[in-house]
Design a protein around this motif. Structure first.
Motif, mmCIF file in Angstrom:
data_model
loop_
_atom_site.group_PDB
_atom_site.id
_atom_site.type_symbol
_atom_site.label_atom_id
_atom_site.label_comp_id
_atom_site.label_asym_id
_atom_site.label_seq_id
_atom_site.Cartn_x
_atom_site.Cartn_y
_atom_site.Cartn_z
ATOM 1 N N GLU A 162 0.822 -1.141 -0.112
ATOM 2 C CA GLU A 162 0.093 -0.171 -0.151
ATOM 3 C C GLU A 162 1.094 1.120 -0.059
ATOM 4 O O GLU A 162 0.496 2.457 -0.586
ATOM 5 N N LYS A 163 1.938 1.490 0.868
ATOM 6 C CA LYS A 163 3.033 2.680 1.243
ATOM 7 C C LYS A 163 4.282 2.366 1.741
ATOM 8 O O LYS A 163 4.405 1.173 2.313
ATOM 9 N N LEU A 164 5.376 3.310 1.210
ATOM 10 C CA LEU A 164 6.039 2.821 2.175
ATOM 11 C C LEU A 164 6.357 4.304 3.374
ATOM 12 O O LEU A 164 5.400 4.903 2.808
ATOM 13 N N ILE A 165 6.776 3.715 4.378
ATOM 14 C CA ILE A 165 7.252 4.770 5.222
ATOM 15 C C ILE A 165 8.657 5.092 5.589
ATOM 16 O O ILE A 165 8.822 4.505 6.429
ATOM 17 N N PHE A 166 9.334 6.559 5.252
ATOM 18 C CA PHE A 166 10.082 6.620 6.500
ATOM 19 C C PHE A 166 9.638 7.573 6.844
ATOM 20 O O PHE A 166 9.242 9.110 7.117
ATOM 21 N N THR A 167 10.796 6.807 7.994
ATOM 22 C CA THR A 167 10.771 8.282 9.363
ATOM 23 C C THR A 167 12.545 8.209 9.889
ATOM 24 O O THR A 167 13.637 7.223 10.113
ATOM 25 N N VAL A 168 12.136 9.116 11.174
ATOM 26 C CA VAL A 168 13.188 10.011 11.411
ATOM 27 C C VAL A 168 13.072 9.972 12.971
ATOM 28 O O VAL A 168 11.716 10.418 13.429
ATOM 29 N N LYS A 169 13.437 8.751 14.001
ATOM 30 C CA LYS A 169 13.498 8.878 15.550
ATOM 31 C C LYS A 169 14.301 9.253 15.987
ATOM 32 O O LYS A 169 15.806 8.906 15.763
ATOM 33 N N ASN A 170 14.621 9.746 17.207
ATOM 34 C CA ASN A 170 16.002 10.408 18.012
ATOM 35 C C ASN A 170 16.332 9.185 19.037
ATOM 36 O O ASN A 170 17.244 9.654 19.780
ATOM 37 N N SER A 171 14.969 8.040 19.334
ATOM 38 C CA SER A 171 16.051 7.019 19.742
ATOM 39 C C SER A 171 15.068 5.943 19.742
ATOM 40 O O SER A 171 14.037 5.654 18.686
ATOM 41 N N ASP A 212 7.900 6.390 21.415
ATOM 42 C CA ASP A 212 8.647 6.972 20.698
ATOM 43 C C ASP A 212 7.766 7.500 19.308
ATOM 44 O O ASP A 212 8.729 6.728 18.679
ATOM 45 N N PRO A 213 7.679 8.594 19.316
ATOM 46 C CA PRO A 213 7.138 9.146 17.944
ATOM 47 C C PRO A 213 7.983 9.650 17.025
ATOM 48 O O PRO A 213 9.224 9.933 17.397
ATOM 49 N N PRO A 214 8.022 9.189 15.617
ATOM 50 C CA PRO A 214 8.864 9.966 14.782
ATOM 51 C C PRO A 214 8.539 11.088 15.224
ATOM 52 O O PRO A 214 7.554 11.809 15.073
ATOM 53 N N VAL A 215 9.755 11.916 15.120
ATOM 54 C CA VAL A 215 9.955 12.849 14.851
ATOM 55 C C VAL A 215 9.772 13.847 12.958
ATOM 56 O O VAL A 215 8.938 14.531 12.707
ATOM 57 N N ILE A 216 10.172 12.997 12.224
ATOM 58 C CA ILE A 216 9.493 13.304 10.539
ATOM 59 C C ILE A 216 9.577 11.872 10.118
ATOM 60 O O ILE A 216 9.777 10.863 10.548
ATOM 61 N N ARG A 217 7.830 12.002 9.497
ATOM 62 C CA ARG A 217 7.517 10.839 8.303
ATOM 63 C C ARG A 217 6.657 11.243 7.533
ATOM 64 O O ARG A 217 6.228 12.251 7.031
ATOM 65 N N ARG A 218 7.291 10.946 6.098
ATOM 66 C CA ARG A 218 6.950 10.795 5.064
ATOM 67 C C ARG A 218 6.510 9.665 4.244
ATOM 68 O O ARG A 218 7.185 8.549 4.870
ATOM 69 N N GLU A 219 5.461 9.416 3.916
ATOM 70 C CA GLU A 219 4.990 8.298 3.316
ATOM 71 C C GLU A 219 5.087 7.963 1.624
ATOM 72 O O GLU A 219 4.506 9.232 1.289
ATOM 73 N N PHE A 220 5.567 7.482 0.872
ATOM 74 C CA PHE A 220 5.231 7.025 -0.770
ATOM 75 C C PHE A 220 4.389 6.039 -1.316
ATOM 76 O O PHE A 220 4.368 4.859 -0.661
ATOM 77 N N THR A 221 3.523 6.017 -2.213
ATOM 78 C CA THR A 221 2.763 5.036 -2.684
ATOM 79 C C THR A 221 3.193 4.411 -4.243
ATOM 80 O O THR A 221 2.091 4.023 -4.622
ATOM 81 N N ALA A 222 4.537 5.603 -4.716
ATOM 82 C CA ALA A 222 4.137 4.781 -5.746
ATOM 83 C C ALA A 222 6.516 4.874 -5.944
ATOM 84 O O ALA A 222 6.330 5.404 -4.921
ATOM 85 N N GLY A 223 6.303 3.808 -6.733
ATOM 86 C CA GLY A 223 8.339 3.697 -7.027
ATOM 87 C C GLY A 223 8.616 4.990 -7.379
ATOM 88 O O GLY A 223 7.835 6.137 -7.951
#
Length: 104
Positions: free
Chosen positions: A27-36, A41-52
């Motif tokens: 369905e999607k890819l999720i890119f995340t940046v976390k401090n720990s 702990d929630p991600p500080v940055i989160r982006r979703e991609f639905t295509a190649g």
């Protein structure tokens, strides 16, 4: 894993290459940046991609100041049935400090 460089207090742009990902059943890819590594702990940055293809990622100055030294990033995939799996190992986030600022 390549490092991700984030400019603190400024806008940052980089590209994530999803051209080798077959999205059949995904369905999607999720890119995340976390401090720990804490699961709650929630991600500080989160982006979703639905295509190649090449995916542009833009980090805002407000997001960048929330990222701490020794932060990490990863990519998960969410299948069409809702199950989520880790796709990559953890990558390192490198903060680049400058004298400019974009935050009022």
């Amino acid at each position: 894993m390549d490092d991700v460089r984030i400019d603190v207090g400024l806008y940052t742009h980089f590209v994530i290459d999803c051209s080798q990902v077959d999205f059949t059943g995904i369905e999607k890819l999720i890119f995340t940046v976390k401090n720990s590594t804490g699961l709650k702990d929630p991600p500080v940055i989160r982006r979703e991609f639905t295509a190649g293809g090449l995916q542009d990622v833009y980090i805002t100055p407000e997001e960048s100041i929330q990222v701490k030294n020794n932060a990490f990033w990863d990519v998960d995939k969410v299948l069409t049935n809702g199950q989520q799996y880790k796709m990559t190992d953890n990558g390192r986030v490198v903060l680049r400090f400058g004298v400019g600022e974009c935050i009022d």
